[in-house]
Write a protein that holds these residues in place. Structure first.
Motif, PDB file in Angstrom:
ATOM      1  N   LEU A   7       1.201  -1.222   0.147  1.00 29.45           N
ATOM      2  CA  LEU A   7      -0.011  -0.007  -0.147  1.00 29.45           C
ATOM      3  C   LEU A   7       1.024   1.312  -0.404  1.00 29.45           C
ATOM      4  O   LEU A   7       0.211   1.641  -0.689  1.00 29.45           O
ATOM      5  N   GLU A   8       1.536   0.884   0.913  1.00 24.11           N
ATOM      6  CA  GLU A   8       2.586   2.741   1.031  1.00 24.11           C
ATOM      7  C   GLU A   8       3.593   2.730  -0.680  1.00 24.11           C
ATOM      8  O   GLU A   8       3.847   4.199  -1.168  1.00 24.11           O
ATOM      9  N   GLN A   9       3.841   1.015  -0.819  1.00 21.67           N
ATOM     10  CA  GLN A   9       4.023   1.938  -2.649  1.00 21.67           C
ATOM     11  C   GLN A   9       3.797   2.218  -3.351  1.00 21.67           C
ATOM     12  O   GLN A   9       4.001   3.118  -4.237  1.00 21.67           O
ATOM     13  N   PHE A  10       2.064   1.444  -3.734  1.00 24.40           N
ATOM     14  CA  PHE A  10       1.030   2.306  -4.353  1.00 24.40           C
ATOM     15  C   PHE A  10       0.626   3.835  -4.165  1.00 24.40           C
ATOM     16  O   PHE A  10       1.086   4.311  -5.276  1.00 24.40           O
ATOM     17  N   ARG A  11       0.871   3.927  -3.444  1.00 17.37           N
ATOM     18  CA  ARG A  11       0.757   5.570  -3.215  1.00 17.37           C
ATOM     19  C   ARG A  11       1.983   6.357  -3.686  1.00 17.37           C
ATOM     20  O   ARG A  11       1.926   7.548  -4.328  1.00 17.37           O
ATOM     21  N   SER A  12       3.330   6.088  -2.918  1.00 14.84           N
ATOM     22  CA  SER A  12       4.073   6.262  -3.654  1.00 14.84           C
ATOM     23  C   SER A  12       4.146   6.647  -4.452  1.00 14.84           C
ATOM     24  O   SER A  12       4.688   7.806  -5.233  1.00 14.84           O
ATOM     25  N   PHE A  13       4.178   5.561  -5.160  1.00 14.22           N
ATOM     26  CA  PHE A  13       4.199   5.629  -7.039  1.00 14.22           C
ATOM     27  C   PHE A  13       3.304   6.932  -7.904  1.00 14.22           C
ATOM     28  O   PHE A  13       3.636   7.124  -8.205  1.00 14.22           O
ATOM     29  N   TYR A  14       1.938   6.761  -6.837  1.00 11.13           N
ATOM     30  CA  TYR A  14       1.548   7.317  -7.197  1.00 11.13           C
ATOM     31  C   TYR A  14       1.218   9.333  -7.538  1.00 11.13           C
ATOM     32  O   TYR A  14       1.848   9.561  -8.661  1.00 11.13           O
ATOM     33  N   PHE A  15       2.243   9.133  -6.258  1.00  9.91           N
ATOM     34  CA  PHE A  15       2.375  11.007  -5.855  1.00  9.91           C
ATOM     35  C   PHE A  15       3.749  11.169  -6.384  1.00  9.91           C
ATOM     36  O   PHE A  15       3.966  12.213  -6.704  1.00  9.91           O
ATOM     37  N   ARG A  16       5.035   9.932  -6.716  1.00  6.94           N
ATOM     38  CA  ARG A  16       5.986  10.693  -7.636  1.00  6.94           C
ATOM     39  C   ARG A  16       5.056  10.392  -8.984  1.00  6.94           C
ATOM     40  O   ARG A  16       5.752  11.371 -10.086  1.00  6.94           O
ATOM     41  N   ASN A  17       4.246   9.894  -9.736  1.00  8.47           N
ATOM     42  CA  ASN A  17       3.877  10.109 -10.744  1.00  8.47           C
ATOM     43  C   ASN A  17       2.789  10.711 -12.051  1.00  8.47           C
ATOM     44  O   ASN A  17       2.762  10.998 -12.648  1.00  8.47           O
ATOM     45  N   TYR A  18       1.828  10.482 -10.950  1.00 12.21           N
ATOM     46  CA  TYR A  18       0.427  10.725 -11.244  1.00 12.21           C
ATOM     47  C   TYR A  18       0.141  10.805 -12.020  1.00 12.21           C
ATOM     48  O   TYR A  18      -0.370  11.413 -13.171  1.00 12.21           O
ATOM     49  N   PRO A  19       0.211   9.654 -12.758  1.00  9.81           N
ATOM     50  CA  PRO A  19      -0.273   9.054 -13.605  1.00  9.81           C
ATOM     51  C   PRO A  19      -2.349   9.003 -14.144  1.00  9.81           C
ATOM     52  O   PRO A  19      -2.976   9.124 -12.837  1.00  9.81           O
ATOM     53  N   ASP A  20      -3.094   8.837 -15.114  1.00  9.73           N
ATOM     54  CA  ASP A  20      -3.838   9.899 -15.553  1.00  9.73           C
ATOM     55  C   ASP A  20      -5.477   9.141 -14.724  1.00  9.73           C
ATOM     56  O   ASP A  20      -6.698   9.370 -14.378  1.00  9.73           O
ATOM     57  N   ASP A  21      -4.953   7.747 -14.771  1.00 10.44           N
ATOM     58  CA  ASP A  21      -6.714   7.632 -14.147  1.00 10.44           C
ATOM     59  C   ASP A  21      -6.131   5.783 -13.663  1.00 10.44           C
ATOM     60  O   ASP A  21      -4.677   5.402 -13.644  1.00 10.44           O
ATOM     61  N   MET A  22      -6.695   5.340 -12.302  1.00  4.43           N
ATOM     62  CA  MET A  22      -6.784   3.849 -11.764  1.00  4.43           C
ATOM     63  C   MET A  22      -5.845   2.836 -12.526  1.00  4.43           C
ATOM     64  O   MET A  22      -5.164   1.975 -12.307  1.00  4.43           O
TER      65      MET A  22
END
Length: 302
Positions: A7-22
């Motif tokens: 979960l921490e990796q998933f969140r970190s990846f998102y806030f590092r890269n901001y993909p357009d959708d899930m």
């Protein structure tokens, strides 16, 4: 229980890269999660694999060799665990190891934080068949699993700058590969939505005859069962029937059944949603980003 590290990796990846959708988030995270690099998710996967992995192959390969002590048994077992059914005994056989040297190798990989054991819950079932129960293994970082799923089998060709078979393999197996990460994240999402309950046991369930992607038990003896489908089509009622049949064979009455789908559900299934059936598509995984700090970048395996 909820895989906090994932979960921490998933969140970190998102806030590092901001993909357009899930859907993009899950697809790209399943490959680059743990790599610890910025990932431009607007680019095609093949291009990113070449830019971030193949063009940095020597550096990454050296780090992998340091992580595994460049020990052949370690690398063979990681490959077997990545491409197989994750069961320990079958992975030993695939890697050409016995219970002795295989057990020692697995212990080393655990101690290095590369893998973790998912213990079988078959003994908790009413129906215990007479066979050897085998636990399963999960990779701690998606990128290391990607490496040993795709890169390691083609390593000689990659060193010769020949990428044709690698990219063909990725194209042929990408949905199958991503399915496991999707399943792990689906369990995290279910447990997040059950956070007000006391979860006693959670994870996948398997025995000699039945496999269920997610089976979660609460202190109120409520059973939640889930199936996860990372495919390019909508899920229909037949998947619900299959899950119902598994529950009947296992002699359990679920409090709720849950289906997780990459691309959504048929109209008939949507009309059946309620207390006994919950449906989650890729967009619903955005819930895992709530209350998360976008300043913590922790996903690197290095």
């Amino acid at each position: 229980m909820t895989n906090i590290k994932l979960l921490e990796q998933f969140r970190s990846f998102y806030f590092r890269n901001y993909p357009d959708d899930m859907e993009t988030q899950i697809k790209y995270f399943s490959i680059f999660g743990g790599l610890g690099q910025d990932v431009d998710t607007s680019k095609p996967l093949a291009q990113l694999i070449e830019e971030l992995i193949l063009q940095n192959f020597d550096t990454l390969n050296e780090k992998i060799e340091q992580l595994t002590l460049n020990e052949p048994n370690n690398k063979r077992l990681l490959n077997a665990l990545a491409v197989g059914d994750r069961r320990i005994f079958s992975a030993f056989k695939r890697a050409g190891l016995n219970n002795g040297n295989g057990g020692g190798t697995l212990n080393f990989l655990q101690e290095k934080g590369i893998v973790q054991i998912e213990y079988s819950r078959e003994a908790q079932s009413k129906k215990i068949s007479k066979h050897r129960i085998s636990h399963k293994v999960l990779f701690t970082y998606p990128f290391i699993r990607f490496w040993f799923y795709f890169i390691y089998p083609h390593i000689k060709e990659i060193k010769e700058k020949n990428y044709e078979n690698l990219f063909k393999s990725i194209e042929d197996k990408k949905n199958s590969y991503t399915s496991l990460v999707f399943e792990e994240l689906s369990e995290v999402l279910l447990n997040y939505n059950l956070r007000d309950a006391q979860i006693i046991s959670s994870g996948s369930y398997w025995d000699a005859n039945i496999e269920i992607d997610i089976l979660t038990l609460t202190d109120k003896m409520e059973i939640y069962v889930g199936e996860c489908k990372w495919t390019n089509h909508r899920i229909n009622k037949s998947e619900l029937h299959k899950l119902e049949e598994k529950c009947q064979k296992l002699e359990i009455v679920p409090f709720q059944m849950i289906l997780f789908s990459k691309r959504g559900f048929s109209k008939e299934l949507k009309n059946m949603q309620g207390k006994n059936l919950a449906l989650y598509s890729s967009d619903d995984f955005e819930a895992l980003l709530k209350n998360a700090s976008h300043t913590e970048l922790i996903e690197s395996f290095i």
